[in-house]
Structure formats: structure tokens, C-alpha cells
Design a protein around this motif. Sequence first.
Motif, PDB file in Angstrom:
ATOM      1  N   ASP A   1       2.438   6.532  -7.011  1.00  0.00           N
ATOM      2  CA  ASP A   1       1.584   7.713  -7.234  1.00  0.00           C
ATOM      3  C   ASP A   1       2.293   9.031  -6.906  1.00  0.00           C
ATOM      4  OD1 ASP A   1      -0.305   5.908  -7.997  1.00  0.00           O
ATOM      5  OD2 ASP A   1      -1.525   6.074  -6.181  1.00  0.00           O
ATOM      6  N   ALA A   2       2.758   9.180  -5.665  1.00  0.00           N
ATOM      7  CA  ALA A   2       3.388  10.444  -5.266  1.00  0.00           C
ATOM      8  C   ALA A   2       4.810  10.580  -5.789  1.00  0.00           C
ATOM      9  CB  ALA A   2       3.378  10.571  -3.739  1.00  0.00           C
ATOM     10  N   LYS A   3       5.416   9.433  -6.121  1.00  0.00           N
ATOM     11  CA  LYS A   3       6.809   9.425  -6.598  1.00  0.00           C
ATOM     12  C   LYS A   3       7.753  10.138  -5.613  1.00  0.00           C
ATOM     13  CE  LYS A   3       5.696   8.873 -11.493  1.00  0.00           C
ATOM     14  NZ  LYS A   3       4.822   7.793 -11.099  1.00  0.00           N
ATOM     15  N   LEU A   4       7.471   9.952  -4.337  1.00  0.00           N
ATOM     16  CA  LEU A   4       8.336  10.506  -3.290  1.00  0.00           C
ATOM     17  C   LEU A   4       9.579   9.644  -3.131  1.00  0.00           C
ATOM     18  CD1 LEU A   4       8.808  12.434  -0.814  1.00  0.00           C
ATOM     19  CD2 LEU A   4       7.670  10.673   0.555  1.00  0.00           C
ATOM     20  N   LEU A   5       9.371   8.340  -2.963  1.00  0.00           N
ATOM     21  CA  LEU A   5      10.481   7.408  -2.792  1.00  0.00           C
ATOM     22  C   LEU A   5      10.871   6.805  -4.134  1.00  0.00           C
ATOM     23  CD1 LEU A   5       9.109   5.520   0.359  1.00  0.00           C
ATOM     24  CD2 LEU A   5      10.734   7.417   0.326  1.00  0.00           C
ATOM     25  N   SER A   6      12.125   6.493  -4.262  1.00  0.00           N
ATOM     26  CA  SER A   6      12.614   5.868  -5.495  1.00  0.00           C
ATOM     27  C   SER A   6      12.057   4.453  -5.628  1.00  0.00           C
ATOM     28  CB  SER A   6      14.137   5.820  -5.500  1.00  0.00           C
ATOM     29  OG  SER A   6      14.688   7.120  -5.409  1.00  0.00           O
ATOM     30  N   ALA A   7      11.873   4.022  -6.873  1.00  0.00           N
ATOM     31  CA  ALA A   7      11.357   2.677  -7.121  1.00  0.00           C
ATOM     32  C   ALA A   7      12.351   1.613  -6.687  1.00  0.00           C
ATOM     33  CB  ALA A   7      11.013   2.511  -8.594  1.00  0.00           C
ATOM     34  N   LYS A   8      13.643   1.955  -6.712  1.00  0.00           N
ATOM     35  CA  LYS A   8      14.686   1.063  -6.219  1.00  0.00           C
ATOM     36  C   LYS A   8      15.173   1.561  -4.869  1.00  0.00           C
ATOM     37  CE  LYS A   8      16.499  -0.470 -10.709  1.00  0.00           C
ATOM     38  NZ  LYS A   8      17.721  -0.575 -11.547  1.00  0.00           N
ATOM     39  N   TYR A   9      15.472   0.645  -3.988  1.00  0.00           N
ATOM     40  CA  TYR A   9      15.968   1.013  -2.665  1.00  0.00           C
ATOM     41  C   TYR A   9      17.229   1.858  -2.768  1.00  0.00           C
ATOM     42  CZ  TYR A   9      18.573   0.560   1.688  1.00  0.00           C
ATOM     43  OH  TYR A   9      19.327   0.821   2.804  1.00  0.00           O
ATOM     44  N   ASP A  10      17.208   2.993  -2.075  1.00  0.00           N
ATOM     45  CA  ASP A  10      18.349   3.909  -2.016  1.00  0.00           C
ATOM     46  C   ASP A  10      18.697   4.107  -0.541  1.00  0.00           C
ATOM     47  OD1 ASP A  10      20.115   6.045  -1.919  1.00  0.00           O
ATOM     48  OD2 ASP A  10      19.082   7.223  -3.452  1.00  0.00           O
TER      49      ASP A  10
ATOM     50  N   LEU B   1       0.828  -1.205   0.000  1.00  0.00           N
ATOM     51  CA  LEU B   1       0.000   0.000   0.000  1.00  0.00           C
ATOM     52  C   LEU B   1       0.865   1.258   0.000  1.00  0.00           C
ATOM     53  CD1 LEU B   1      -2.696  -1.116   2.604  1.00  0.00           C
ATOM     54  CD2 LEU B   1      -3.014  -0.914   0.135  1.00  0.00           C
ATOM     55  N   LEU B   2       1.920   1.243   0.807  1.00  0.00           N
ATOM     56  CA  LEU B   2       2.819   2.392   0.851  1.00  0.00           C
ATOM     57  C   LEU B   2       3.563   2.546  -0.474  1.00  0.00           C
ATOM     58  CD1 LEU B   2       4.277   2.092   4.476  1.00  0.00           C
ATOM     59  CD2 LEU B   2       2.355   3.467   3.676  1.00  0.00           C
ATOM     60  N   ASN B   3       3.885   1.419  -1.109  1.00  0.00           N
ATOM     61  CA  ASN B   3       4.512   1.463  -2.430  1.00  0.00           C
ATOM     62  C   ASN B   3       3.591   2.165  -3.424  1.00  0.00           C
ATOM     63  OD1 ASN B   3       4.694   0.199  -5.304  1.00  0.00           O
ATOM     64  ND2 ASN B   3       6.678  -0.291  -4.416  1.00  0.00           N
ATOM     65  N   LYS B   4       2.299   1.835  -3.378  1.00  0.00           N
ATOM     66  CA  LYS B   4       1.331   2.446  -4.299  1.00  0.00           C
ATOM     67  C   LYS B   4       1.221   3.946  -4.050  1.00  0.00           C
ATOM     68  CE  LYS B   4      -2.116   2.351  -7.324  1.00  0.00           C
ATOM     69  NZ  LYS B   4      -2.446   3.784  -7.366  1.00  0.00           N
ATOM     70  N   ASP B   5       1.119   4.347  -2.776  1.00  0.00           N
ATOM     71  CA  ASP B   5       0.913   5.764  -2.451  1.00  0.00           C
ATOM     72  C   ASP B   5       2.163   6.612  -2.638  1.00  0.00           C
ATOM     73  OD1 ASP B   5      -1.746   5.856  -1.962  1.00  0.00           O
ATOM     74  OD2 ASP B   5      -1.614   6.234   0.187  1.00  0.00           O
TER      75      ASP B   5
ATOM     76  N   LEU C   1       7.252  -2.935   0.218  1.00  0.00           N
ATOM     77  CA  LEU C   1       7.604  -1.599  -0.273  1.00  0.00           C
ATOM     78  C   LEU C   1       8.590  -1.682  -1.437  1.00  0.00           C
ATOM     79  CD1 LEU C   1       7.276   1.476   0.282  1.00  0.00           C
ATOM     80  CD2 LEU C   1       9.296   1.301   1.759  1.00  0.00           C
ATOM     81  N   TYR C   2       9.568  -2.573  -1.310  1.00  0.00           N
ATOM     82  CA  TYR C   2      10.550  -2.814  -2.374  1.00  0.00           C
ATOM     83  C   TYR C   2      10.488  -4.292  -2.752  1.00  0.00           C
ATOM     84  CZ  TYR C   2      12.341   1.807  -1.279  1.00  0.00           C
ATOM     85  OH  TYR C   2      12.447   3.154  -1.082  1.00  0.00           O
ATOM     86  N   PRO C   3       9.569  -4.629  -3.649  1.00  0.00           N
ATOM     87  CA  PRO C   3       9.328  -6.047  -3.960  1.00  0.00           C
ATOM     88  C   PRO C   3      10.520  -6.718  -4.622  1.00  0.00           C
ATOM     89  CG  PRO C   3       8.155  -4.614  -5.489  1.00  0.00           C
ATOM     90  CD  PRO C   3       8.701  -3.729  -4.416  1.00  0.00           C
ATOM     91  N   ALA C   4      10.470  -8.037  -4.628  1.00  0.00           N
ATOM     92  CA  ALA C   4      11.533  -8.832  -5.243  1.00  0.00           C
ATOM     93  C   ALA C   4      11.760  -8.393  -6.686  1.00  0.00           C
ATOM     94  CB  ALA C   4      11.160 -10.316  -5.202  1.00  0.00           C
TER      95      ALA C   4
END
Length: 416
Positions: A52-61, A44-48, A86-89
Motif C-alpha cells: 500500500d504505502a510502497k515504502l519498502l521494496s517488494a524484494k529484499y534490499d 500485515l507489515l508487507n500489506k501496509d 514481510l518478504y515471502p518465499a
Amino acid sequence: MIVTLHRHGARIPSSDKLSLTDKAPNSGELSLVGQRQLFYLGQLLNKDYIQDAKLLSAKYDPSEIYYRSTDVNRTIMSAQCLLAGLYPAQSGDMIPDDILNNKKDLLNVDFKLRGSTAVTQIADKYPIQNGYQSIPIHVVERPRDKILLGYGDTCPEEEKWNPENQKSEDWQRITQEFQPQINKFAKIFNLDISTLDLYTVYNYMDIIIAQQYAGMKLPDDYTNDAQLQYDLEIFYNLRIHLSLYKTPLQKRTTVTPFLNNLVQVLSDKVSNPKNKLKGYFLSAHDTTVNMVLQGFNLTSWECIEQTYMKTLPKGTYCNYGPTRYGANLIVELRQDKTSSKNFIMVRYNGEYQKICDQTSQYCDLDEFKDRVAKFVVPNYDEMCGQKVQEKEKPLYSSSNYLKFSILVVIVSAFLL
């Protein structure tokens, strides 16, 4: 940025039956259902905040994320499960082809097997099989964890406050207000009514709630009575507040380290342009979530009782419901594009709350900091009746590493 505090997922019941003494194997550990709950919360946090918000990077940083947990298995595992959602396989980076194709020896480690059968390196291009993303979770041992367990071992005065609260008129009155539910509860579970009060019903409910999430069979008279279950969960939640956050001094003292830390995290983000932190995560307990909810003026034992008794003053907000497994509170630090002013918004279980004056979902950051300064106690250690302790230090700061290196040299000299 976001600061996220969540409760752990469902845990293994402390007893296979309704017993306060007979402990079940692995009691208190995160259950399979609890693992799925927190994995889903991560999705859910990944989606938000990623999609959607593009706050966090799609790859873990590593520069973007900091995660801390209480020193308890179920909270550490809950953090791991949330991060897996949050950071799927297969969302992370892959090992360079040059290493995989030409320099495979770099993937080996020095180890000699006792047997003759070799272990073959995985063919996966990801560092870990199936693309699992490894992310650090920081832990402070319980006796020093003021931020997440400010109501616990770090505050010896609680040993005095808690028994005093149980003798209070409020404790006795609320027990009486829930007496019809207690009577029904005793009859359904064949319990001695004379032994039941706010404290003992809480302990029984702690077992029963965990048993429900474990799919264990409970009496039909209980499972078919949704209102009784809900009322007893409210009673359960009231016990937390009446024990740990009853008096004005308790309310302010217990949450002081958390609020001071929160203000520091938000202030550092605003004042330091080089600060890349965007997600500050905290894995803890229902007692921690309740501690912060009352610190934000979103709940209290008084307003919970008033809501239950239908005496809550008109226009007053109260988060009345139970703090269930996976309950989460998110502080969003935002900036107005026109004025460049910083403000916060608070979500509880995904819903935006009215904060500061309980009339607006927006709160100016400076106003929030002023309110915190007026609410917290000036010296947590003194209020808790213990000697002043040093502030927490990173386990592997450069200064600590230097001291450790010097110690190693000295010890080595003696060994030689």
C-alpha cells in the motif's frame, strides 16, 4: 522510514503444570503458535508498507533493512518469522540462467562425502529451496545490550531498585486492590493464598498465559471467566512497571539508550541524503515494549492503576491493556509535502497514538527530539552505578577487521 519494535511470539510454557520450580523441556522457546503470529505480523507489515504505502521494496534490499534482536532464541526466531512474512518465499532474485545452464560448477563447494551417494543440487532457480529469502539479524550479547535491555544486566542499580520497589506502599496497595481477583485465582488453581502477592501471581500468570497459547487444558472456572483473565493480565503488566519503571529515575534511566538511539536513527535519515535505510526493526520482549511505551508517555503504572480504579483524570490517555505476544510499536518518520518539515507518527498494534502532548497524532521531529533531550538522563552508565563503557562498535567494522588481520598474521608467523 519506519522504526519497528515488537515483542516475540508465544513461547513454550516454562512448566507443564502450574509449578514455579519444575521446568518443562524447551521452556521459553518460541512455540509453533508464536512462529505463526510473527509470520502473520510480517504479512500485515508487507500489506501496509510494501503493497500500500510502497515504502519498502517488494524484494529484499540490504541497504533498506536493518534488523536487531536481543540475544534470546525466541526473539531471534521471531525476527526470522516476521521477515518470512514481510518478504515471502519466491519474492527474491533468482540465480542467472547462464550459471544454472552453463556454469553449474560455480554452485558447488569443496567437500568430500564419506559415502558414495552424491547429494544432488536442487533444481530451484532461487538460491535456497522454495525461494526462502535469507536476511541478516544482528545481535548484541545481553550484558552489553543497553538499547533493548536497558532495565537489565546493563544497569546494576536495578538489583537495588527492584527490591526497594517491592517494599513500597504502592506495591502493597495495588496488591490489595486486586485482592478479590487473587482470592478467586487461588481458589481456582488450589494455591496457598498466603504465598500470593504481585510478584508470585506474575510468575504463575507467566506460565498460564503461555499454556493458553499452547492449547493446554486449564480449569473451566478460569477459561470461562474472561474478566478475571483480563484483570490478572493487567495485574501481570503492573508488576513489570512497578519493578522496572516505578520511580521517575527508573523511568528515565532505563529507556535512555533506546530513545537516544531512536533519535540518532531518525536524525541520520533526515540529514544524510545517501542514507537508504527505510526499515529499522527490533525484536525484544514485553518488558522492552513497556519500557518504550512509558518513555513515549503512553502508559505508566500510575495511569494503569487509575484506569483500573476509574480515577484517571478526564482527558488523560493511558495504554491500559496487556502487552501480549507480538505486541508492536512503529515510529513512522514522515515529511510534509508542502512545508518539507519532518514529523513522526506512532502506531501501537496498528493504531495511531496521540504523542508529545497527548492531543495530536503528529509530532514535529525537532519537538520530539527536544522532549527526548529533557527526559533522558545525561549519563546512563553513571546512573546505573557502573563504570563507563565504550559505545557499541560494529563487530565487523573496517578497523576491527584490520586488527583481526594483523592478529592472524602474527599468530600465523608463530605457527609457521
